[in-house]
Design a protein around this motif. Structure first.
Motif, PDB file in Angstrom:
ATOM      1  N   ALA A 100       7.387   3.044   1.139  1.00 52.57           N
ATOM      2  CA  ALA A 100       6.190   3.812   1.476  1.00 52.57           C
ATOM      3  C   ALA A 100       5.519   3.275   2.737  1.00 52.57           C
ATOM      4  CB  ALA A 100       5.201   3.777   0.312  1.00 52.57           C
ATOM      5  N   ASP A 101       4.784   4.161   3.396  1.00 54.45           N
ATOM      6  CA  ASP A 101       3.954   3.743   4.519  1.00 54.45           C
ATOM      7  C   ASP A 101       2.801   2.882   4.022  1.00 54.45           C
ATOM      8  OD1 ASP A 101       5.556   5.217   6.267  1.00 54.45           O
ATOM      9  OD2 ASP A 101       4.314   7.025   6.031  1.00 54.45           O
ATOM     10  N   THR A 102       2.133   2.210   4.944  1.00 61.54           N
ATOM     11  CA  THR A 102       1.006   1.370   4.574  1.00 61.54           C
ATOM     12  C   THR A 102      -0.090   2.208   3.918  1.00 61.54           C
ATOM     13  OG1 THR A 102       1.489  -0.110   6.415  1.00 61.54           O
ATOM     14  CG2 THR A 102      -0.711  -0.246   5.465  1.00 61.54           C
ATOM     15  N   GLY A 103      -0.625   1.694   2.829  1.00 64.15           N
ATOM     16  CA  GLY A 103      -1.692   2.381   2.107  1.00 64.15           C
ATOM     17  C   GLY A 103      -1.492   2.263   0.615  1.00 64.15           C
ATOM     18  N   LEU A 114       4.181  -1.881 -16.530  1.00 61.53           N
ATOM     19  CA  LEU A 114       5.076  -3.017 -16.313  1.00 61.53           C
ATOM     20  C   LEU A 114       4.616  -3.864 -15.139  1.00 61.53           C
ATOM     21  CD1 LEU A 114       7.611  -4.473 -17.247  1.00 61.53           C
ATOM     22  CD2 LEU A 114       8.912  -3.140 -15.579  1.00 61.53           C
ATOM     23  N   LEU A 115       4.110  -3.225 -14.099  1.00 64.78           N
ATOM     24  CA  LEU A 115       3.629  -3.992 -12.941  1.00 64.78           C
ATOM     25  C   LEU A 115       2.481  -4.913 -13.333  1.00 64.78           C
ATOM     26  CD1 LEU A 115       3.574  -4.645  -9.929  1.00 64.78           C
ATOM     27  CD2 LEU A 115       2.086  -2.653  -9.597  1.00 64.78           C
ATOM     28  N   THR A 116       1.504  -4.411 -14.043  1.00 65.49           N
ATOM     29  CA  THR A 116       0.362  -5.251 -14.418  1.00 65.49           C
ATOM     30  C   THR A 116       0.777  -6.333 -15.416  1.00 65.49           C
ATOM     31  OG1 THR A 116      -0.308  -3.572 -16.046  1.00 65.49           O
ATOM     32  CG2 THR A 116      -1.379  -3.510 -13.880  1.00 65.49           C
ATOM     33  N   ALA A 117       1.713  -6.008 -16.313  1.00 63.67           N
ATOM     34  CA  ALA A 117       2.217  -7.035 -17.222  1.00 63.67           C
ATOM     35  C   ALA A 117       2.932  -8.135 -16.445  1.00 63.67           C
ATOM     36  CB  ALA A 117       3.160  -6.411 -18.248  1.00 63.67           C
ATOM     37  N   LEU A 174      -4.538  -4.063  -6.141  1.00 64.89           N
ATOM     38  CA  LEU A 174      -4.491  -2.931  -7.055  1.00 64.89           C
ATOM     39  C   LEU A 174      -5.803  -2.172  -7.029  1.00 64.89           C
ATOM     40  CD1 LEU A 174      -2.896  -4.644 -10.206  1.00 64.89           C
ATOM     41  CD2 LEU A 174      -1.705  -3.508  -8.322  1.00 64.89           C
ATOM     42  N   ASN A 175      -5.722  -0.866  -7.202  1.00 69.52           N
ATOM     43  CA  ASN A 175      -6.894  -0.027  -7.442  1.00 69.52           C
ATOM     44  C   ASN A 175      -6.770   0.480  -8.873  1.00 69.52           C
ATOM     45  OD1 ASN A 175      -8.731   2.131  -7.711  1.00 69.52           O
ATOM     46  ND2 ASN A 175      -8.728   2.476  -5.499  1.00 69.52           N
ATOM     47  N   ARG A 176      -7.460  -0.202  -9.790  1.00 67.12           N
ATOM     48  CA  ARG A 176      -7.305   0.119 -11.203  1.00 67.12           C
ATOM     49  C   ARG A 176      -7.903   1.477 -11.548  1.00 67.12           C
ATOM     50  NH1 ARG A 176      -5.330  -4.261 -13.951  1.00 67.12           N
ATOM     51  NH2 ARG A 176      -5.306  -6.206 -12.754  1.00 67.12           N
ATOM     52  N   ASP A 177      -8.933   1.891 -10.846  1.00 73.18           N
ATOM     53  CA  ASP A 177      -9.532   3.194 -11.137  1.00 73.18           C
ATOM     54  C   ASP A 177      -8.577   4.334 -10.805  1.00 73.18           C
ATOM     55  OD1 ASP A 177     -11.883   2.004 -11.984  1.00 73.18           O
ATOM     56  OD2 ASP A 177     -12.811   2.081  -9.991  1.00 73.18           O
ATOM     57  N   GLU A 178      -7.818   4.168  -9.735  1.00 78.19           N
ATOM     58  CA  GLU A 178      -6.898   5.220  -9.310  1.00 78.19           C
ATOM     59  C   GLU A 178      -5.451   4.943  -9.711  1.00 78.19           C
ATOM     60  OE1 GLU A 178      -7.296   6.041  -5.186  1.00 78.19           O
ATOM     61  OE2 GLU A 178      -9.434   6.515  -5.308  1.00 78.19           O
ATOM     62  N   ARG A 179      -5.214   3.825 -10.399  1.00 76.97           N
ATOM     63  CA  ARG A 179      -3.882   3.414 -10.841  1.00 76.97           C
ATOM     64  C   ARG A 179      -2.897   3.456  -9.669  1.00 76.97           C
ATOM     65  NH1 ARG A 179      -1.972   6.802 -15.602  1.00 76.97           N
ATOM     66  NH2 ARG A 179      -0.775   7.906 -14.022  1.00 76.97           N
ATOM     67  N   SER A 180      -3.226   2.643  -8.659  1.00 75.20           N
ATOM     68  CA  SER A 180      -2.394   2.593  -7.460  1.00 75.20           C
ATOM     69  C   SER A 180      -2.305   1.155  -6.965  1.00 75.20           C
ATOM     70  CB  SER A 180      -2.968   3.497  -6.362  1.00 75.20           C
ATOM     71  OG  SER A 180      -4.274   3.064  -5.998  1.00 75.20           O
ATOM     72  N   ALA A 181      -1.280   0.892  -6.156  1.00 74.71           N
ATOM     73  CA  ALA A 181      -1.069  -0.439  -5.578  1.00 74.71           C
ATOM     74  C   ALA A 181      -0.952  -0.302  -4.072  1.00 74.71           C
ATOM     75  CB  ALA A 181       0.189  -1.078  -6.154  1.00 74.71           C
ATOM     76  N   LEU A 182      -1.425  -1.310  -3.361  1.00 74.36           N
ATOM     77  CA  LEU A 182      -1.438  -1.279  -1.902  1.00 74.36           C
ATOM     78  C   LEU A 182      -0.096  -1.726  -1.347  1.00 74.36           C
ATOM     79  CD1 LEU A 182      -2.953  -0.916   0.779  1.00 74.36           C
ATOM     80  CD2 LEU A 182      -3.648  -3.336   0.593  1.00 74.36           C
ATOM     81  N   GLN A 183       0.536  -0.812  -0.607  1.00 73.96           N
ATOM     82  CA  GLN A 183       1.684  -1.188   0.211  1.00 73.96           C
ATOM     83  C   GLN A 183       1.120  -1.657   1.554  1.00 73.96           C
ATOM     84  OE1 GLN A 183       4.316  -2.528   1.516  1.00 73.96           O
ATOM     85  NE2 GLN A 183       5.718  -1.220   0.305  1.00 73.96           N
ATOM     86  N   ALA A 184       1.088  -2.989   1.708  1.00 74.98           N
ATOM     87  CA  ALA A 184       0.466  -3.568   2.901  1.00 74.98           C
ATOM     88  C   ALA A 184       1.390  -3.547   4.109  1.00 74.98           C
ATOM     89  CB  ALA A 184       0.017  -5.001   2.613  1.00 74.98           C
ATOM     90  N   GLY A 185       2.640  -3.152   3.889  1.00 78.57           N
ATOM     91  CA  GLY A 185       3.605  -3.097   4.975  1.00 78.57           C
ATOM     92  C   GLY A 185       4.814  -3.965   4.687  1.00 78.57           C
ATOM     93  N   ASN A 186       5.918  -3.312   4.316  1.00 78.70           N
ATOM     94  CA  ASN A 186       7.199  -3.986   4.080  1.00 78.70           C
ATOM     95  C   ASN A 186       7.236  -4.860   2.830  1.00 78.70           C
ATOM     96  OD1 ASN A 186       8.409  -2.885   6.457  1.00 78.70           O
ATOM     97  ND2 ASN A 186       7.315  -4.443   7.668  1.00 78.70           N
ATOM     98  N   MET A 187       6.222  -4.781   1.968  1.00 76.00           N
ATOM     99  CA  MET A 187       6.327  -5.489   0.691  1.00 76.00           C
ATOM    100  C   MET A 187       7.326  -4.755  -0.189  1.00 76.00           C
ATOM    101  SD  MET A 187       3.486  -6.422  -2.237  1.00 76.00           S
ATOM    102  CE  MET A 187       2.962  -7.977  -1.522  1.00 76.00           C
ATOM    103  N   LYS A 188       8.158  -5.541  -0.889  1.00 77.60           N
ATOM    104  CA  LYS A 188       9.152  -4.946  -1.769  1.00 77.60           C
ATOM    105  C   LYS A 188       9.010  -5.537  -3.168  1.00 77.60           C
ATOM    106  CE  LYS A 188      12.602  -3.755   1.700  1.00 77.60           C
ATOM    107  NZ  LYS A 188      14.037  -3.838   2.076  1.00 77.60           N
TER     108      LYS A 188
END
Length: 363
Positions: A100-103, A114-117, A174-188
């Motif tokens: 994904a693109d940054t954001g 699973l991610l939060t666990a 993480l944005n828990r209210d929107e259930r999303s995670a930040l792709q800061a750029g090239n994180m895998k």
């Protein structure tokens, strides 16, 4: 996920040698009260390939069941796991995040869970198991891009430093209210240290929902047993081990219990005479090389057993054993020394030993 030629052999289910039980180490978990009666007098078996390895299930079906209904349900569940968590599949949810693109990237409820666990477990062990090490996994040739070409040198310190910049469980926002995670750029993201255990738990829960409340599930060497067989025997499994291990052949009664094993011999590559393990230490960016040959962990959850076996391997023979004792984990270590392999284990593991056993469990 594609099958690896270095995937471990399936764990042996049952006690294949009936006459040497007295020489075995027998592990029996503490049990409160008697087991529930199995739903029928039958034991069915299914097996197949998924997640780059093999799977097998033995279960006691409820009356009037259909074997193919169970197979279809299990395969559908495994397909769901792959669609969510396999970086080898281009359109899986994990691949969409990694590319994904940054954001901030919206996540499904199952992926978020699973991610939060995984992040909670990373916090418990100070990053010794970490779902954000995909760039390092790829760099060392253990990811979907495939093995490093044999003519290439191992990654340089500069390459490792660049991968470390986009890794680290405490960097993921993480944005828990929107259930999303930040792709800061090239994180895998990479769930290889937890995915098989998670899949075992999911199949176990599926079988329970279908009425097969007594069952044994194995995926790539990670196992979970629930209930007992129609003869009231538990699900007996033999724990795989390293060649020349000083530990005796070990069999365990998996009664409402899971087991996972991590080892430096399972999936490796060699360069200039040195072996490199697939388990990456996120604090250094290098494959672990700390003398731990194998760690086996018993837990109620296969996901936790899987993650903790990886974490204790990364932490090493001293810090790992100290943490296992502090957390009251049931854990067994095989450690490489100048004098050969030696074993160490926690008090919780010792408490499961049954030195008085004199009769072989039924297969």
């Amino acid at each position: 996920m594609k099958r690896s030629s270095s995937a471990p052999s399936p764990v042996i289910i049952g006690d294949p040698v009936a006459n040497d039980f007295g020489e075995n180490r027998v592990l029996i978990p503490p049990v409160e009260g008697g087991p529930e009666r199995p739903p029928s007098d039958m034991v069915w078996s299914l097996d197949g390939l998924s997640m780059g390895t093999s799977w097998q299930v033995r279960f006691v079906p409820p009356p009037a069941s259909d074997l193919q209904t169970f197979r279809a349900a299990i395969e559908a569940e495994l397909d769901t796991v792959i669609a969510l968590f396999s970086p080898w599949v281009d359109h899986s949810e994990i691949s969409r995040f990694n590319n994904a693109d940054t954001g901030f990237v919206p996540l499904s409820e199952q992926f978020w869970s699973l991610l939060t666990a995984s992040l909670d477990l990373a916090d418990d062990v100070n990053g010794a198991v970490d779902p954000t090490l995909g760039a390092l996994v790829d760099l060392w040739g253990f990811g979907p891009q495939g093995p490093r070409p044999s003519l290439l040198p191992v990654p340089s310190e500069t390459d490792i430093a660049e991968a470390l910049k986009v890794s680290g469980w405490n960097r993921l926002r993480l944005n828990r209210d929107e259930r999303s995670a930040l792709q800061a750029g090239n994180m895998k993201l990479d769930f290889s240290g937890i995915a098989k255990g998670h899949a075992v738990d999911r199949i176990s829960d599926l079988l329970t929902r279908l009425g097969a409340t007594s069952h044994l599930v194995e995926i790539g060497g990670e196992l979970k047993g629930r209930g007992v067989k129609p003869d009231a025997q538990p699900w007996w499994v033999e724990i795989e081990t390293v060649e020349n291990s000083p530990a005796p052949r070990t069999v365990c009664a998996l009664y409402d219990l899971a087991v996972a094993t991590s080892g430096d011999w399972r999936k490796t590559f060699s360069h200039n005479g040195q072996n490199y393990s697939h388990t990456i230490d996120g604090s250094t960016g290098y494959p672990v090389n700390n003398g731990v040959a194998q760690v086996t962990v018993f837990e109620a959850s296969a996901m936790c057993a899987d993650a903790l076996a990886t974490a204790l391997t990364v932490l090493g023979p001293y810090d790992g054993l100290d943490l296992a004792r502090a957390m009251n984990l049931c854990a067994h270590f095989l450690i490489r020394t100048a004098d050969g392999l030696r074993e160490a284990y926690t008090p919780a593991y010792a408490a499961m030993m049954d030195d008085e056993a004199t009769a072989s469990p039924d297969q």
